[in-house]
Design a protein around this motif. Structure first.
Motif, PDB file in Angstrom:
ATOM      1  N   VAL A 176      26.718  43.318  47.366  1.00 20.19           N
ATOM      2  CA  VAL A 176      26.001  42.231  46.684  1.00 20.19           C
ATOM      3  C   VAL A 176      26.499  42.120  45.235  1.00 20.19           C
ATOM      4  CG1 VAL A 176      23.739  41.509  45.816  1.00 20.19           C
ATOM      5  CG2 VAL A 176      23.965  42.327  48.155  1.00 20.19           C
ATOM      6  N   PHE A 177      26.631  43.234  44.559  1.00 21.50           N
ATOM      7  CA  PHE A 177      27.111  43.241  43.166  1.00 21.50           C
ATOM      8  C   PHE A 177      28.534  42.672  43.089  1.00 21.50           C
ATOM      9  CE2 PHE A 177      29.032  45.427  39.497  1.00 21.50           C
ATOM     10  CZ  PHE A 177      28.204  44.918  38.498  1.00 21.50           C
ATOM     11  N   THR A 178      29.398  43.055  44.017  1.00 22.72           N
ATOM     12  CA  THR A 178      30.774  42.550  44.050  1.00 22.72           C
ATOM     13  C   THR A 178      30.770  41.050  44.320  1.00 22.72           C
ATOM     14  OG1 THR A 178      31.529  44.695  44.890  1.00 22.72           O
ATOM     15  CG2 THR A 178      33.024  42.831  45.172  1.00 22.72           C
ATOM     16  N   ALA A 179      29.896  40.582  45.224  1.00 21.31           N
ATOM     17  CA  ALA A 179      29.804  39.157  45.535  1.00 21.31           C
ATOM     18  C   ALA A 179      29.332  38.373  44.307  1.00 21.31           C
ATOM     19  CB  ALA A 179      28.872  38.924  46.710  1.00 21.31           C
ATOM     20  N   VAL A 180      28.347  38.917  43.601  1.00 22.20           N
ATOM     21  CA  VAL A 180      27.848  38.256  42.384  1.00 22.20           C
ATOM     22  C   VAL A 180      28.960  38.174  41.343  1.00 22.20           C
ATOM     23  CG1 VAL A 180      26.246  38.494  40.443  1.00 22.20           C
ATOM     24  CG2 VAL A 180      25.423  38.799  42.766  1.00 22.20           C
ATOM     25  N   LEU A 181      29.694  39.254  41.153  1.00 22.17           N
ATOM     26  CA  LEU A 181      30.817  39.250  40.205  1.00 22.17           C
ATOM     27  C   LEU A 181      31.892  38.244  40.622  1.00 22.17           C
ATOM     28  CD1 LEU A 181      31.318  43.018  39.301  1.00 22.17           C
ATOM     29  CD2 LEU A 181      30.452  41.205  37.846  1.00 22.17           C
ATOM     30  N   ALA A 182      32.164  38.163  41.912  1.00 22.20           N
ATOM     31  CA  ALA A 182      33.178  37.229  42.406  1.00 22.20           C
ATOM     32  C   ALA A 182      32.745  35.786  42.159  1.00 22.20           C
ATOM     33  CB  ALA A 182      33.440  37.462  43.887  1.00 22.20           C
ATOM     34  N   VAL A 183      31.468  35.479  42.396  1.00 18.07           N
ATOM     35  CA  VAL A 183      30.950  34.129  42.161  1.00 18.07           C
ATOM     36  C   VAL A 183      30.997  33.796  40.674  1.00 18.07           C
ATOM     37  CG1 VAL A 183      28.866  32.708  42.257  1.00 18.07           C
ATOM     38  CG2 VAL A 183      29.541  34.054  44.232  1.00 18.07           C
ATOM     39  N   MET A 184      30.676  34.754  39.843  1.00 22.98           N
ATOM     40  CA  MET A 184      30.702  34.539  38.390  1.00 22.98           C
ATOM     41  C   MET A 184      32.137  34.358  37.883  1.00 22.98           C
ATOM     42  SD  MET A 184      27.663  37.106  37.152  1.00 22.98           S
ATOM     43  CE  MET A 184      28.243  37.129  35.489  1.00 22.98           C
ATOM     44  N   ALA A 185      33.095  34.930  38.559  1.00 21.88           N
ATOM     45  CA  ALA A 185      34.485  34.837  38.129  1.00 21.88           C
ATOM     46  C   ALA A 185      35.136  33.501  38.497  1.00 21.88           C
ATOM     47  CB  ALA A 185      35.287  35.983  38.729  1.00 21.88           C
ATOM     48  N   ILE A 186      34.516  32.716  39.373  1.00 17.33           N
ATOM     49  CA  ILE A 186      35.068  31.408  39.745  1.00 17.33           C
ATOM     50  C   ILE A 186      34.986  30.507  38.504  1.00 17.33           C
ATOM     51  CG2 ILE A 186      34.720  29.335  41.155  1.00 17.33           C
ATOM     52  CD1 ILE A 186      33.606  31.163  43.349  1.00 17.33           C
ATOM     53  N   PRO A 187      36.126  29.899  38.123  1.00 19.60           N
ATOM     54  CA  PRO A 187      36.110  29.076  36.917  1.00 19.60           C
ATOM     55  C   PRO A 187      35.261  27.826  37.112  1.00 19.60           C
ATOM     56  CG  PRO A 187      38.257  28.979  37.977  1.00 19.60           C
ATOM     57  CD  PRO A 187      37.429  29.968  38.727  1.00 19.60           C
ATOM     58  N   LYS A 188      34.593  27.430  36.050  1.00 20.89           N
ATOM     59  CA  LYS A 188      33.774  26.225  36.092  1.00 20.89           C
ATOM     60  C   LYS A 188      34.696  25.020  35.974  1.00 20.89           C
ATOM     61  CE  LYS A 188      29.899  28.519  33.975  1.00 20.89           C
ATOM     62  NZ  LYS A 188      29.129  28.731  32.786  1.00 20.89           N
ATOM     63  N   GLN A 189      34.244  23.845  36.369  1.00 17.38           N
ATOM     64  CA  GLN A 189      35.032  22.613  36.337  1.00 17.38           C
ATOM     65  C   GLN A 189      35.492  22.309  34.915  1.00 17.38           C
ATOM     66  OE1 GLN A 189      36.062  20.914  38.936  1.00 17.38           O
ATOM     67  NE2 GLN A 189      37.070  19.324  37.731  1.00 17.38           N
ATOM     68  N   GLU A 190      34.622  22.523  33.941  1.00 16.09           N
ATOM     69  CA  GLU A 190      34.975  22.255  32.552  1.00 16.09           C
ATOM     70  C   GLU A 190      36.136  23.139  32.106  1.00 16.09           C
ATOM     71  OE1 GLU A 190      31.578  23.294  33.166  1.00 16.09           O
ATOM     72  OE2 GLU A 190      31.002  21.229  33.566  1.00 16.09           O
ATOM     73  N   SER A 191      36.158  24.378  32.570  1.00 15.58           N
ATOM     74  CA  SER A 191      37.226  25.297  32.199  1.00 15.58           C
ATOM     75  C   SER A 191      38.557  24.836  32.756  1.00 15.58           C
ATOM     76  CB  SER A 191      36.936  26.703  32.699  1.00 15.58           C
ATOM     77  OG  SER A 191      35.773  27.207  32.106  1.00 15.58           O
ATOM     78  N   THR A 192      38.584  24.386  34.009  1.00 14.73           N
ATOM     79  CA  THR A 192      39.848  23.928  34.594  1.00 14.73           C
ATOM     80  C   THR A 192      40.327  22.649  33.917  1.00 14.73           C
ATOM     81  OG1 THR A 192      38.705  22.744  36.364  1.00 14.73           O
ATOM     82  CG2 THR A 192      39.430  24.987  36.834  1.00 14.73           C
ATOM     83  N   GLU A 193      39.386  21.774  33.549  1.00 15.25           N
ATOM     84  CA  GLU A 193      39.779  20.557  32.833  1.00 15.25           C
ATOM     85  C   GLU A 193      40.353  20.902  31.462  1.00 15.25           C
ATOM     86  OE1 GLU A 193      36.334  18.083  32.846  1.00 15.25           O
ATOM     87  OE2 GLU A 193      36.570  17.535  34.957  1.00 15.25           O
ATOM     88  N   ALA A 194      39.785  21.870  30.795  1.00 15.05           N
ATOM     89  CA  ALA A 194      40.292  22.288  29.491  1.00 15.05           C
ATOM     90  C   ALA A 194      41.694  22.874  29.622  1.00 15.05           C
ATOM     91  CB  ALA A 194      39.343  23.307  28.859  1.00 15.05           C
ATOM     92  N   VAL A 195      41.907  23.665  30.664  1.00 13.98           N
ATOM     93  CA  VAL A 195      43.233  24.244  30.897  1.00 13.98           C
ATOM     94  C   VAL A 195      44.237  23.132  31.211  1.00 13.98           C
ATOM     95  CG1 VAL A 195      44.566  25.698  32.463  1.00 13.98           C
ATOM     96  CG2 VAL A 195      42.389  26.510  31.581  1.00 13.98           C
ATOM     97  N   ASP A 196      43.826  22.167  32.057  1.00 15.83           N
ATOM     98  CA  ASP A 196      44.709  21.040  32.381  1.00 15.83           C
ATOM     99  C   ASP A 196      45.060  20.235  31.128  1.00 15.83           C
ATOM    100  OD1 ASP A 196      44.725  21.736  35.042  1.00 15.83           O
ATOM    101  OD2 ASP A 196      43.213  20.241  35.635  1.00 15.83           O
ATOM    102  N   THR A 197      44.069  19.994  30.280  1.00 14.30           N
ATOM    103  CA  THR A 197      44.303  19.265  29.033  1.00 14.30           C
ATOM    104  C   THR A 197      45.269  20.025  28.139  1.00 14.30           C
ATOM    105  OG1 THR A 197      42.091  18.310  29.155  1.00 14.30           O
ATOM    106  CG2 THR A 197      43.187  18.247  27.015  1.00 14.30           C
TER     107      THR A 197
END
Length: 199
Positions: A17-38
Motif C-alpha cells: 500500500v505504501f509503495t502504491a501510494v508513493l507510485a501514485v504521488m510520483a506520477i507527474p501532474k498535467q501542469e508539470s508536463t505542460e511546464a516541461v513541454d513549454t
C-alpha cells in the motif's frame, strides 16, 4: 509465534500500500508536463535563434561582411546604370566602359543593356537612348546565407529623345539575382514604363 505469520502478512500489505501510494504521488501532474513541454519548446527556439545568429555573425564577420559587400555593390550598380541611362553622353565613352560593365553585370545583361541604350539611325550612325538620367535607385532583398546571393532591385528614370526632338520620361525596373561574394549579376529581368510628359 502464531502472530508472527500474521504480522509478516500485515507488514507486506502495508509495504505494498505504501509503495502504491508513493507510485501514485510520483506520477507527474498535467501542469508539470505542460511546464516541461513549454521549457522544451523555449529551449528549441533558443537553439534555433542561436544557430541563425551564428550564421548571420559568420556572414558579417571574418572573411565575408554582407553589409560591406552590399554597399560596394550598391555604389557599383548605381554608377553603371546611371552611366548607361543618360550619364554618359558619347557612344565612344560608353564603348570604352564595356569590359568594366561586363565584369560586374555579366555578358548577358551587358549585351541586353547595350542593345537597349545604343540605337542606330538609318545612315548607320549610332546614338544613345537616354539623353538625361533623372534618378537611379538600388535596393536589396534578403541575403541567401547558403550561397551569398541576394535579389537586387534597380530603378532607373531617364529622359529619352526621339528623332523629332521630343523628350519622353521613361522608367525602367530591373530585378537582378546577384552574387555578393563574386560581385556579379547571375540573372536579370527588366520592365520598361514610358511616361508621357504631364503624367
Amino acid at each position: 509465534m502464531k502472530n508472527k505469520p500474521i504480522m509478516i502478512v500485515w507488514i507486506l500489505v502495508l509495504s505494498v500500500v505504501f509503495t502504491a501510494v508513493l507510485a501514485v504521488m510520483a506520477i507527474p501532474k498535467q501542469e508539470s508536463t505542460e511546464a516541461v513541454d513549454t521549457q522544451l519548446a523555449q529551449t528549441q527556439r533558443s537553439i534555433k535563434n542561436t544557430t541563425t545568429s551564428k550564421i548571420a555573425t559568420k556572414i558579417t564577420s571574418g572573411s565575408f561582411n554582407a553589409a560591406k559587400e552590399k554597399r560596394y555593390a550598391s555604389r557599383a550598380l548605381t554608377t553603371v546604370f546611371t552611366d548607361l541611362f543618360g550619364g554618359i553622353k558619347k557612344e565612344s565613352t560608353l564603348d570604352k566602359q564595356r569590359d568594366k560593365y561586363q565584369n560586374l553585370l555579366g555578358s548577358s545583361l551587358t549585351q541586353h543593356l547595350f542593345k537597349t541604350v545604343e540605337l542606330g539611325k538609318d545612315d548607320g550612325t549610332k546614338y544613345l537612348l537616354a539623353s538625361k538620367n533623372n534618378e537611379t535607385f538600388v535596393s536589396f532583398g534578403e541575403v541567401n546565407t547558403a550561397n551569398l546571393t541576394v535579389p537586387v532591385f534597380v530603378y532607373v528614370s531617364y529622359d529619352q529623345s526621339n528623332d523629332r526632338g521630343d523628350s519622353l520620361n521613361t522608367k525602367q525596373f530591373f530585378t537582378l539575382h546577384y552574387n555578393l561574394k563574386q560581385q556579379r549579376v547571375l540573372s536579370f529581368r527588366d520592365q520598361v514604363v514610358p511616361v508621357k510628359d504631364g503624367d
